[in-house]
Scaffold this active site. Sequence first.
Site, PDB file in Angstrom:
ATOM      1  N   SER A 177      -9.650   1.725   3.080  1.00 16.03           N
ATOM      2  CA  SER A 177      -8.824   2.512   2.192  1.00 16.03           C
ATOM      3  C   SER A 177      -7.759   1.703   1.460  1.00 16.03           C
ATOM      4  O   SER A 177      -7.197   2.188   0.475  1.00 16.03           O
ATOM      5  CB  SER A 177      -8.115   3.611   3.000  1.00 16.03           C
TER       6      SER A 177
ATOM      7  N   LYS B  19       0.863  -1.191   0.000  1.00 16.08           N
ATOM      8  CA  LYS B  19       0.000   0.000   0.000  1.00 16.08           C
ATOM      9  C   LYS B  19       0.896   1.237   0.000  1.00 16.08           C
ATOM     10  O   LYS B  19       1.886   1.281   0.738  1.00 16.08           O
ATOM     11  CB  LYS B  19      -0.889  -0.016   1.242  1.00 16.08           C
TER      12      LYS B  19
ATOM     13  N   SER C   1      -9.743  -0.486   7.382  1.00 17.80           N
ATOM     14  CA  SER C   1      -9.172  -0.322   6.039  1.00 17.80           C
ATOM     15  C   SER C   1      -8.456  -1.544   5.480  1.00 17.80           C
ATOM     16  O   SER C   1      -8.075  -1.543   4.305  1.00 17.80           O
ATOM     17  CB  SER C   1      -8.218   0.868   6.009  1.00 17.80           C
TER      18      SER C   1
END
Lengths: 500, 95, 486
Positions: free
Chosen positions: C154, C79, C178
């Site tokens: 997210s 990420k 997330s």
Amino acid sequence: MSRPTPYTIVIGLEVHVQLLTRTKLFCGCSTQFGLPPNSATCPVCIGMPGVLPVMNRAAFELALKAALALQCNIAPFTKWDRKNYYYPDLPKNYQISQYDLPFSTGGGLEIMTPQGPKWIGLIRVHLEEDAGKLLHDETGRGGDSLVDLNRAGTPLLEIVSKPDMNSPEEAKAYLEELRLLLREIGVSDCEMQEGSLRVDANVNIRIPPEHAGGRKPLPGRQYVATPIVEIKNLNSFRAVERAIAYETQRQFEEFQESGKQLGEVSKATAGWDDVQGVTVVQRRKEEASDYRYFPEPDLVPVEVDQAWLDRIRATLPELPAARRKRFESQLGLSAYDARVLVGQGLAFADYFEKVARECGDAKAASNWCSNQVLAVLNERKISIQDFPLAPEALADLIIRVKKHNINAQRAREVFGIMLQTGETADGIIKRLGLDVSFDAEELRELVKKSIAANAKAVADVKAGKQKAMDALVGFVMRETKGKAPTDEVRRLMNEELAKV
Amino acid sequence: MALTGDQVRWVAHLARLELTEEEFQLFTGQLTRIVDFIDQLQQLNTEGVEPLAHALPIHNVFRPDEPAPSLSVDEALANAPARKGDFYSVPAVLD
Amino acid sequence: MQLIERTAAELRALMAQGEVNAVQITEAFLQAIRAREPQVQAFLHVDESDALAQATAIDQKRKHGWQLGPLAGIPVAIKDVLCTKGQVTTCGSRILENFVPPYDAHVITRLREADAVLIGKTNMDEFAMGSSTENSAFKTTRNPWDLERIPGGSSGGSAAAVAACEAPLAVGSDTGGSIRQPASLCGIVGMKPTYGRVSRFGLVAFASSLDQIGPFSHDVTDCALLLEVIAGHDKRDSTSVYRPVPPYSRTVNTPVKPLTIGLPREFFDEGLDPEVNACVQEALKVYRGLGANIKEVSLPHSRYAVAVYYIVATAEASSNLARYDGVHYGYRAPDFDSMIHMYSRSRGLGFGKEVKRRIMLGTYALSSGYYDAYYLKALKVRRLIKEDFDRAFAECDVLMGPTSPTPAFRVGEKAENPLAMYLSDIYTISCNLAGIAGISIPCGFTKAGLPVGLQILAGPFEEEKLLRVARMHEAQTDWHLRRPRL
């Protein structure tokens, strides 16, 4: 002493000192002064994304040490908070500081005033990080400002006093005592020029109603209080004194015009212009600063137990106040002498103590140290560590001066030669022929001779006129061309007179 | 409780956010609805409850006072939007 | 089964047997990325030559008989919230579009030491603020099971990358769900470890007291493998706990017996989609069949979790994101007429709407006059939420429920309604507030073919138990073997 004023001055000081750690508060960058710009920074003190602070143990322990020396109450639980505000020298745009649970509260220190000793209380002492340095365009053409982050993240102790000081002199005395203490315990070098000691002064005045030009104190007060002004940019103790003196008079005059009292307008900030000798009040911020303090989630709290405190306490040297008391009670020095000697710092007081111990006469050692030695240090701009005479050498001089009854002027002459040539006191005294010594019987004969030759004086002494003693002693001194030890002559004279 | 335009402007100023007029209108409405939602907390009696800033019960984490390498000046300034010599450069700051 | 559809454990075995090497594996995944990215858009940056260079080095090591790390030759997607030294790290934001960190996040260091192949940086909601990955400044990632839908957020890029077989493993961060929510919506496994289990050093902060890094994988075994690599103490993070890391991958197949499962009744409220509920009930049947004792429990304060979260997280974020000001790094607006204007314009233009909204909210909650009513109040309720969990874990080994109240929604569906978006994290948020461990595992599909996730929660540092319980279900089902058709 400043001239009498028709009002009372009230001063509280906020002092920031840089702690003597090798590295910054939250990262391993150097805290050394004067490094090239931006050469002592890392992602942590630049505040780059994702990096985290880790507390420097030495910084926390130095803070504890200072708080113990200042007799503060140490909190068993303390935490860190973020103080949020935007400024380009503050890379994260928040400062890691302490808000509602500082590691210490209370405490204080004693200063000397013309009215005697006075206790100046502290509100709190807390630990926080420093910001970087912002360099403004000095040309005045509004060019860019430059940011150097070397200082960002340096550990600072914030020491907040109570508004206990009532004159510029007291403020200066407080700062001197604080600096002495922090230097002696090795917490900070307190160099104002290098920014390792910084002072902000909160100042206002209290005007008795009879001088308030007909204005009444606000309810609950016996006096009229002017709004507090925080003076910044104070770069010497002298500046602190001058700024407070100027600002308080300015407030008195402003009050006569505006009539505004404490609580009626918000606190203002003023800068000190050292060249003009004036405070420049900046715009009063009607919108109070909103720092949005909240607990720093990247650090964990600290719990301090008794054992830890005891360990820190054991590292404290004898503190200045205690040493002064000991000089008075143990060595019989006056309060003034003790203050002068201790005020010169740890090494100087140590030097004095060695001289006193070696020569066995603390009063003489004190006189020599606080007059001759200090004069040399000041003249040569050196510290006691660089003073050429070992304490033993000075003690030897003191002993010989006494033994040979050398007068002050000649003694200073010997001292001067010792400093110049490095000769021993003994050698110089011999060379100058000052090493006269009389054998006790020889001296007693001269005393007897004086008694025989001065019947009138003897009768006067016997009648209680001690003044007449001088004539009897003077006779012996003339006979010996002034080289006989006066004290010894006096002693023998008394003995012989008793037999008459 | 509806947020006033002044409140939204003040908060934007505190947070150093320049908002377009469209954003200002949008946020004023949205933040009001969110704050209304959050206001449900006021129903709850929390008297005597200690605040919990951190779920983790640890304390006294320190590092030794040992130097670690710093970045070189060039590394430190590599991401700077404006550099002048060995400094970060910013618009004139008026004290 | 194609190579790219394999799990990390399977790929490891194939390499050990000499069937394939790291370069071949990396090439296969790079090929998948090239083929599928136009549709899925999971990645922000992929450096093919760098990935292949890493793989080549690992093959060399193997050839020379050197000791290899536990993830040798396994591609891992990262990420873009984790700093990678010398490589742009954007956090999905314009404001960091060109930011190149001079350091690796701790987790990146761990992955490199484990000989993983860092295959690319994945898309995310800007500064990890969002539940759909639509708040990225750069692109909108699609759900590999239905390209009209969001992958969750997210960490939507990381979840989609694994689900789309563009990487067998990925790491993400979880502040309010997330990791777990996108794992659920993408039909894979995602875990949020206990706060303090994984170092946050180098994780671009959203809300420091809630953020935690965790793994994405196809199955529980891989999850254990990756967690084992990234967990552990780091002296650069004061909140990383000094505690040994259990050998998760060795114990994962041992069932927990006896097992008491708590069902918080608040997790099965009226907002729960019936199809999601049906899948969760099926999963509970599996556990019942394995002899688990299932009982209803209550987390009475969990109904306040979203409100508490949107105060605590935004308050911390308002401060954490103050550093993006155009002075030391990051975006600086071109035109301004003063220092303050430079700040506010750079931030006004550099941040997206959701980030600005949250900074505003957090600033408001901390500001003078509102602190007690909002921030302090939220911290008090946070304690009540944590105490609810303490009571529940005193009588249960784990808690179970749906990860998300609905399956993946359509792109744009909630974009104009932040509050509705916030409520999609209603079941995941309380876990972060309490600092405990949680996992989402696949437990079925809706009639429309959208994955559903089962959330399992365990007490602090009970990851080992959590993984074993998750594996018990997985061993009886085949949801984790499904791959989307792309």
